[in-house]
Enzyme design. Sequence first.
Site, PDB file in Angstrom:
ATOM      1  N   ILE A   1       0.767  -1.203  -0.111  1.00  0.00           N
ATOM      2  CA  ILE A   1      -0.162  -0.029  -0.049  1.00  0.00           C
ATOM      3  C   ILE A   1       1.032   1.095  -0.191  1.00  0.00           C
ATOM      4  O   ILE A   1       0.324   2.272  -0.365  1.00  0.00           O
ATOM      5  CB  ILE A   1      -1.140   0.087   1.297  1.00  0.00           C
ATOM      6  CG1 ILE A   1      -2.290   0.792   1.050  1.00  0.00           C
ATOM      7  CG2 ILE A   1      -0.260   0.348   2.441  1.00  0.00           C
ATOM      8  CD1 ILE A   1      -3.129   0.547   1.955  1.00  0.00           C
TER       9      ILE A   1
ATOM     10  N   ASN B   1      11.488  -8.981   7.015  1.00  0.00           N
ATOM     11  CA  ASN B   1      11.927  -8.201   8.346  1.00  0.00           C
ATOM     12  C   ASN B   1      11.214  -9.100   9.363  1.00  0.00           C
ATOM     13  O   ASN B   1      10.206  -9.670   9.476  1.00  0.00           O
ATOM     14  CB  ASN B   1      11.154  -6.710   8.386  1.00  0.00           C
ATOM     15  CG  ASN B   1      11.845  -5.745   7.114  1.00  0.00           C
ATOM     16  OD1 ASN B   1      12.947  -5.918   6.822  1.00  0.00           O
ATOM     17  ND2 ASN B   1      10.973  -5.139   6.786  1.00  0.00           N
TER      18      ASN B   1
ATOM     19  N   HIS C   1       5.792 -12.262   5.817  1.00  0.00           N
ATOM     20  CA  HIS C   1       5.733 -11.615   4.265  1.00  0.00           C
ATOM     21  C   HIS C   1       7.253 -11.438   3.824  1.00  0.00           C
ATOM     22  O   HIS C   1       8.112 -11.131   4.396  1.00  0.00           O
ATOM     23  CB  HIS C   1       4.895 -10.552   4.418  1.00  0.00           C
ATOM     24  CG  HIS C   1       5.328  -9.460   5.267  1.00  0.00           C
ATOM     25  ND1 HIS C   1       4.897  -9.498   6.730  1.00  0.00           N
ATOM     26  CD2 HIS C   1       6.129  -8.037   5.312  1.00  0.00           C
ATOM     27  CE1 HIS C   1       5.354  -8.505   7.363  1.00  0.00           C
ATOM     28  NE2 HIS C   1       6.278  -7.361   6.395  1.00  0.00           N
TER      29      HIS C   1
ATOM     30  N   GLY D   1      12.495  -4.125  11.672  1.00  0.00           N
ATOM     31  CA  GLY D   1      11.682  -3.231  10.913  1.00  0.00           C
ATOM     32  C   GLY D   1      10.079  -3.937  10.695  1.00  0.00           C
ATOM     33  O   GLY D   1       9.473  -3.482   9.625  1.00  0.00           O
ATOM     34  N   GLN D   2       9.891  -4.897  11.388  1.00  0.00           N
ATOM     35  CA  GLN D   2       8.555  -5.755  10.834  1.00  0.00           C
ATOM     36  C   GLN D   2       7.567  -4.803  11.668  1.00  0.00           C
ATOM     37  O   GLN D   2       7.559  -4.637  12.991  1.00  0.00           O
ATOM     38  CB  GLN D   2       8.655  -7.176  11.308  1.00  0.00           C
ATOM     39  CG  GLN D   2       7.448  -8.031  11.121  1.00  0.00           C
ATOM     40  CD  GLN D   2       7.453  -9.403  11.527  1.00  0.00           C
ATOM     41  OE1 GLN D   2       8.159  -9.792  12.164  1.00  0.00           O
ATOM     42  NE2 GLN D   2       6.187 -10.151  11.141  1.00  0.00           N
TER      43      GLN D   2
HETATM   44  P1  5GP Z   1       6.919  -4.818   7.284  1.00  0.00           P
HETATM   45  O1  5GP Z   1       7.216  -3.449   7.868  1.00  0.00           O
HETATM   46  O2  5GP Z   1       6.260  -5.519   8.381  1.00  0.00           O
HETATM   47  O3  5GP Z   1       8.140  -5.487   6.801  1.00  0.00           O
HETATM   48  O4  5GP Z   1       6.104  -4.554   6.189  1.00  0.00           O
HETATM   49  C1  5GP Z   1       4.815  -4.421   6.295  1.00  0.00           C
HETATM   50  C2  5GP Z   1       4.155  -3.792   4.910  1.00  0.00           C
HETATM   51  O5  5GP Z   1       2.755  -3.923   4.871  1.00  0.00           O
HETATM   52  C3  5GP Z   1       4.736  -2.274   4.585  1.00  0.00           C
HETATM   53  O6  5GP Z   1       5.574  -2.183   3.736  1.00  0.00           O
HETATM   54  C4  5GP Z   1       3.520  -1.539   4.418  1.00  0.00           C
HETATM   55  O7  5GP Z   1       3.489  -0.546   3.571  1.00  0.00           O
HETATM   56  C5  5GP Z   1       2.475  -2.631   4.021  1.00  0.00           C
HETATM   57  N1  5GP Z   1       1.066  -2.594   4.346  1.00  0.00           N
HETATM   58  C6  5GP Z   1       0.580  -2.227   5.614  1.00  0.00           C
HETATM   59  N2  5GP Z   1      -0.763  -2.232   5.875  1.00  0.00           N
HETATM   60  C7  5GP Z   1      -1.185  -2.633   4.259  1.00  0.00           C
HETATM   61  C8  5GP Z   1      -2.380  -2.857   3.817  1.00  0.00           C
HETATM   62  O8  5GP Z   1      -3.530  -2.594   4.416  1.00  0.00           O
HETATM   63  N3  5GP Z   1      -2.466  -3.020   2.406  1.00  0.00           N
HETATM   64  C9  5GP Z   1      -1.228  -3.093   1.697  1.00  0.00           C
HETATM   65  N4  5GP Z   1      -1.245  -3.769   0.408  1.00  0.00           N
HETATM   66  N5  5GP Z   1      -0.158  -3.250   2.345  1.00  0.00           N
HETATM   67  C10 5GP Z   1       0.349  -2.981   3.740  1.00  0.00           C
END
Ligand code: 5GP
Length: 117
Positions: A34, A90, A103, A96-97
Amino acid sequence: MTADPECLFCRIAAGEIPATLVHEDEQVLAFRDIAPRAPTHILLIPRDHIRSAAELTDAHAPLVGHLFAVAAQVARDQGVAEAGYRLVTNIGSGGGQTVDHLHVHLLGGRPMTWPPG
Ligand code: 5GP
Ligand code: ZN
């Protein structure tokens, strides 16, 4: 298959929250981030609620292999495979998670720097 009703990515996998899917099968989903950090920024998730890569065991080997095979296919489909791209996962807040459902980020379409911040 386990799911956490409070988990954002479980809810995307269940179709309760919309996402722009680029791949979907029985085990794995790929959808656009997103808040993209690169021209191509796709998230690959297992349907199963696994909190992070730190929870993986030998029993997950087929799933992880499949997820990486899907990542490579998505990279080809999105036209970033030839130039090269980055896969990153992450783990924990210090890593950074921000979403506690495993994912892998697929980032491409621009040169990547090393080390990541
Ligand atoms: P993390 O920071 O946990 O490695 O990655 C989480 C990712 O999820 C981030 O890059 C963030 O932009 C994405 N994200 C968070 N909420 C949503 C959502 O509602 N939809 C989508 N498609 N991505 C999301
Ligand atoms: Zn989940």
